[in-house]
Design a protein around this motif. Structure first.
Motif, PDB file in Angstrom:
ATOM      1  N   GLN A  66       0.872  -1.215   0.165  1.00  0.00           N
ATOM      2  CA  GLN A  66       0.076  -0.032   0.076  1.00  0.00           C
ATOM      3  C   GLN A  66       0.981   1.092  -0.201  1.00  0.00           C
ATOM      4  O   GLN A  66       1.985   1.289   0.348  1.00  0.00           O
ATOM      5  N   THR A  67       0.289   2.587  -0.218  1.00  0.00           N
ATOM      6  CA  THR A  67       0.963   3.493  -0.337  1.00  0.00           C
ATOM      7  C   THR A  67       1.358   4.135   1.078  1.00  0.00           C
ATOM      8  O   THR A  67       0.567   3.344   1.962  1.00  0.00           O
ATOM      9  N   THR A  68       1.952   4.966   1.338  1.00  0.00           N
ATOM     10  CA  THR A  68       2.513   5.505   2.852  1.00  0.00           C
ATOM     11  C   THR A  68       1.206   5.851   3.554  1.00  0.00           C
ATOM     12  O   THR A  68       1.022   5.480   4.841  1.00  0.00           O
ATOM     13  N   ASP A  69       0.338   6.492   2.912  1.00  0.00           N
ATOM     14  CA  ASP A  69      -0.815   7.127   3.680  1.00  0.00           C
ATOM     15  C   ASP A  69      -1.686   5.850   3.994  1.00  0.00           C
ATOM     16  O   ASP A  69      -2.178   5.927   5.196  1.00  0.00           O
TER      17      ASP A  69
ATOM     18  N   LEU B  86      -0.856   2.889   4.439  1.00  0.00           N
ATOM     19  CA  LEU B  86      -0.189   2.182   5.671  1.00  0.00           C
ATOM     20  C   LEU B  86      -0.229   2.832   7.142  1.00  0.00           C
ATOM     21  O   LEU B  86      -0.505   2.256   8.227  1.00  0.00           O
ATOM     22  N   GLN B  87      -0.089   4.110   6.996  1.00  0.00           N
ATOM     23  CA  GLN B  87      -0.076   4.960   8.213  1.00  0.00           C
ATOM     24  C   GLN B  87      -1.575   4.686   8.853  1.00  0.00           C
ATOM     25  O   GLN B  87      -1.800   4.842  10.074  1.00  0.00           O
ATOM     26  N   GLN B  88      -2.553   5.011   8.045  1.00  0.00           N
ATOM     27  CA  GLN B  88      -3.875   4.736   8.254  1.00  0.00           C
ATOM     28  C   GLN B  88      -4.431   3.545   8.889  1.00  0.00           C
ATOM     29  O   GLN B  88      -5.228   3.367   9.977  1.00  0.00           O
ATOM     30  N   GLU B  89      -3.501   2.251   8.194  1.00  0.00           N
ATOM     31  CA  GLU B  89      -4.015   1.020   8.869  1.00  0.00           C
ATOM     32  C   GLU B  89      -3.220   0.789  10.168  1.00  0.00           C
ATOM     33  O   GLU B  89      -4.004   0.223  10.981  1.00  0.00           O
TER      34      GLU B  89
END
Length: 212
Positions: free
Chosen positions: A107-110, A112-115
């Motif tokens: 996934q994109t960084t955003d 991954l951070q949300q996950e």
């Protein structure tokens, strides 16, 4: 070996990048719509549905662009033969920061951070502390789980976390089934068509004349 830039489908790649960015922006817009700025409210369903349909349309367009490059004689996409390699010399730091992100298959960084934030919030509400306990972020020796009132004295295992996740899923499914049964019971008890039936006579039946 001399590299020929003209051998690359530059226009197709630029088009795919543009469509991919559109999908990412649409997903972020849908996320902001659902969050409503952190307020405890539900956004209008038509807004959610329209943004979701837009994501589906853009994803279908992206898929069509990928498959349209295949000819009848080609079994594989020409994009699979493209290898990413810098055209100029780069330091290790530049390679890690500029090239490695392009090689990601996650996934994109955003995302991954949300996950990670979602997993952390869920773990904080779990008795076993979920991923926080497994990763050793929290001290497990004497910390009590929220709302459990019991201090843990043994190490939490993956089986413990999976068992609690299964219990949460079962409890959620039970509440969902109960809510569905309640709606069906209300539908059977209160016929909505009878409540909307107009008992007054229509103007035609009263021989109403608009000229009067």
């Amino acid at each position: 070996l001399v590299f020929d830039p003209n051998s690359l489908p530059i226009s197709q790649l630029e088009s795919l990048r543009f469509k991919a960015n559109q999908i990412i922006e649409s997903i972020q817009t849908l996320q902001r719509t659902i969050e409503v700025g952190g307020q405890n409210v539900m956004p209008p369903w038509p807004d959610i549905l329209s943004k979701y349909n837009l994501i589906l349309s853009q994803t279908h367009s992206f898929y069509s662009s990928l498959t349209s490059s295949l000819s009848q004689t080609q079994a594989k996409s020409p994009y699979e033969k493209i290898a990413l390699h810098p055209s100029v010399g780069m330091t290790d730091a530049q390679f890690d920061n500029e090239i490695i992100p392009l090689l990601r298959n996650q996934q994109t960084t955003d995302v991954l951070q949300q996950e990670n934030a979602t997993v952390r919030r869920l773990a904080e509400c779990m008795v076993t502390r979920g991923a926080l306990a497994i990763s050793g972020v929290q001290n497990q020796s004497s910390q009590a789980a929220p709302s459990s009132g019991i201090a843990r004295t043994q190490r939490v295992t993956n089986e413990d976390v999976l068992r609690e996740c299964a219990e949460i899923r079962e409890a959620h499914d039970h509440r969902t089934e109960r809510a569905v049964r309640a709606v069906l019971m209300l539908r059977d008890k209160y016929e909505w068509k009878q409540r909307l039936t107009v008992e007054m006579e229509e103007p035609e039946e009263l021989q109403w004349d608009p000229r009067l």
